[in-house]
Enzyme design. Sequence first.
Site, short mmCIF file in Angstrom:
data_model
loop_
_atom_site.label_atom_id
_atom_site.label_comp_id
_atom_site.label_asym_id
_atom_site.label_seq_id
_atom_site.Cartn_x
_atom_site.Cartn_y
_atom_site.Cartn_z
N HIS A 1 45.57 -17.15 -19.49
CA HIS A 1 44.34 -17.08 -20.30
C HIS A 1 43.62 -18.42 -20.36
O HIS A 1 42.39 -18.47 -20.33
CB HIS A 1 44.69 -16.57 -21.71
CG HIS A 1 45.05 -15.12 -21.71
ND1 HIS A 1 46.11 -14.59 -22.39
CD2 HIS A 1 44.46 -14.07 -21.08
CE1 HIS A 1 46.18 -13.28 -22.18
NE2 HIS A 1 45.20 -12.94 -21.39
N ASP B 1 43.11 -7.31 -23.48
CA ASP B 1 44.14 -7.83 -24.39
C ASP B 1 43.58 -8.93 -25.30
O ASP B 1 44.24 -9.35 -26.24
CB ASP B 1 45.34 -8.36 -23.59
CG ASP B 1 44.91 -9.38 -22.55
OD1 ASP B 1 44.53 -10.50 -22.94
OD2 ASP B 1 44.92 -9.06 -21.35
N ASP C 1 35.61 -4.07 -21.64
CA ASP C 1 36.77 -3.46 -20.98
C ASP C 1 36.56 -1.96 -20.92
O ASP C 1 36.08 -1.34 -21.88
CB ASP C 1 38.07 -3.78 -21.73
CG ASP C 1 39.29 -3.51 -20.87
OD1 ASP C 1 39.98 -4.48 -20.49
OD2 ASP C 1 39.56 -2.33 -20.54
N GLY D 1 32.63 -2.34 -16.51
CA GLY D 1 32.01 -3.65 -16.30
C GLY D 1 30.99 -3.65 -15.17
O GLY D 1 30.03 -4.43 -15.18
N ASP E 1 38.38 -10.67 -15.69
CA ASP E 1 39.80 -10.68 -16.04
C ASP E 1 40.30 -9.24 -15.92
O ASP E 1 40.49 -8.54 -16.91
CB ASP E 1 39.92 -11.20 -17.48
CG ASP E 1 41.35 -11.23 -17.98
OD1 ASP E 1 42.27 -10.89 -17.22
OD2 ASP E 1 41.54 -11.59 -19.15
N THR F 1 42.40 -5.86 -13.83
CA THR F 1 43.60 -5.43 -13.14
C THR F 1 43.40 -5.64 -11.63
O THR F 1 42.34 -6.08 -11.19
CB THR F 1 43.86 -3.94 -13.46
OG1 THR F 1 42.60 -3.25 -13.45
CG2 THR F 1 44.46 -3.75 -14.83
N1 SAM Z 1 45.90 -10.63 -16.83
C1 SAM Z 1 45.91 -9.39 -16.22
C2 SAM Z 1 46.38 -9.34 -14.79
O1 SAM Z 1 45.84 -10.04 -13.92
O2 SAM Z 1 47.30 -8.58 -14.56
C3 SAM Z 1 44.66 -8.62 -16.47
C4 SAM Z 1 44.67 -8.25 -17.91
S1 SAM Z 1 43.49 -7.21 -18.59
C5 SAM Z 1 44.58 -6.22 -19.56
C6 SAM Z 1 42.90 -6.16 -17.32
C7 SAM Z 1 41.88 -5.15 -17.85
O3 SAM Z 1 40.93 -4.82 -16.85
C8 SAM Z 1 42.49 -3.82 -18.33
O4 SAM Z 1 42.45 -3.78 -19.73
C9 SAM Z 1 41.58 -2.76 -17.69
O5 SAM Z 1 41.26 -1.71 -18.57
C10 SAM Z 1 40.36 -3.59 -17.31
N2 SAM Z 1 39.50 -3.02 -16.26
C11 SAM Z 1 39.86 -2.50 -15.06
N3 SAM Z 1 38.76 -2.07 -14.40
C12 SAM Z 1 37.69 -2.32 -15.20
C13 SAM Z 1 36.28 -2.10 -15.07
N4 SAM Z 1 35.75 -1.51 -13.98
N5 SAM Z 1 35.47 -2.50 -16.09
C14 SAM Z 1 35.97 -3.08 -17.20
N6 SAM Z 1 37.30 -3.30 -17.39
C15 SAM Z 1 38.15 -2.93 -16.38
#
Ligand code: SAM
Length: 282
Positions: free
Chosen positions: A64, A88, A108, A140, A158, A160
């Site tokens: 972070h 998160d 998110d 996003g 940030d 997935t």
């Molecule tokens: N630190 C982490 C990692 O690299 O593994 C990432 C953490 S964060 C929890 C990732 C977030 O991206 C998730 O909560 C997921 O819902 C979000 N996410 C995935 N695709 C997305 C999109 N198209 N728009 C917004 N959020 C998205």
Amino acid sequence: MTLDAQWFTEIHQDTAFSLRIKAKLHEEKTQFQKIEIYDTVAFGKLMVIDGCIMLTDRDNFIYHEMMSHPVLFSHPQPEQVLIIGGGDCGTLREVLKHRCVRHATQVDIDERVTRLAEQYFPQLCDANHDPRARLLFDDGIAYVKKAPAASLDIIIIDSTDPVGPAEGLFSTAFYQDCVRALAPQGLLVQQSESPLLHADHIIQPMHDSLRRAGFANTQTLYFPQCTYPSGWWTATMACKAGDIAFVRAEEAATPSFVTHYYTAAIHQAAQQAPAFMRSKLK
Ligand code: SAM
């Protein structure tokens, strides 16, 4: 991913990382992904999405802080910040440590990630009620497409891994929308996976796509993240114009807030590409 009675294991490209678990605290399948929460013996609470480790209590501070402070200290006056993903809320908390930030919007796609973070990782959600914070639950990609031109100073992606809902966040079309939404001195940073495992199919193509989309320059930051595949991770920055420079280095050296990993010296060290990456990113 396999799990026996005592261990959570993430398997990734013929490698595996395991944490001994005390208990599974939660599991649900949302409209977008499967979310699991565990209590582990050595790393505290653990959040997993679709079998991939997202964060643990013990080591999330590295990720972070490296997703937020280098890019914010590379902008002369970051006021309008957008975080895509980051449900998160750990990145949002770090961003809001910068007093110059006037608005930080987190978008998110999955509200359940944030609700579970509030329940199981409340320390990451400390800043959610800061009047400068805005939490939205939307895609996003769609959000950036609609964002007014030149309205943002910083975009932090940030997300997935580039599969499922996050896939489009790694595309040239999305980066073109980011260029349009950024102000002339604007900067972007995106989590860009492992230099050991993903250099050829994620990091190097990301640099190409960012430049093709219109970013003037790109630079990858390297840092340890022992709970992610290979234990070594990156974030890639891009600037709309000119060069990426550590313009607030003096402030970073005497910060007005506490960090646990980030320092001005770590910032500079993280900018140094290992020899094998230097030749790949030429
Ligand atoms: N630190 C982490 C990692 O690299 O593994 C990432 C953490 S964060 C929890 C990732 C977030 O991206 C998730 O909560 C997921 O819902 C979000 N996410 C995935 N695709 C997305 C999109 N198209 N728009 C917004 N959020 C998205």
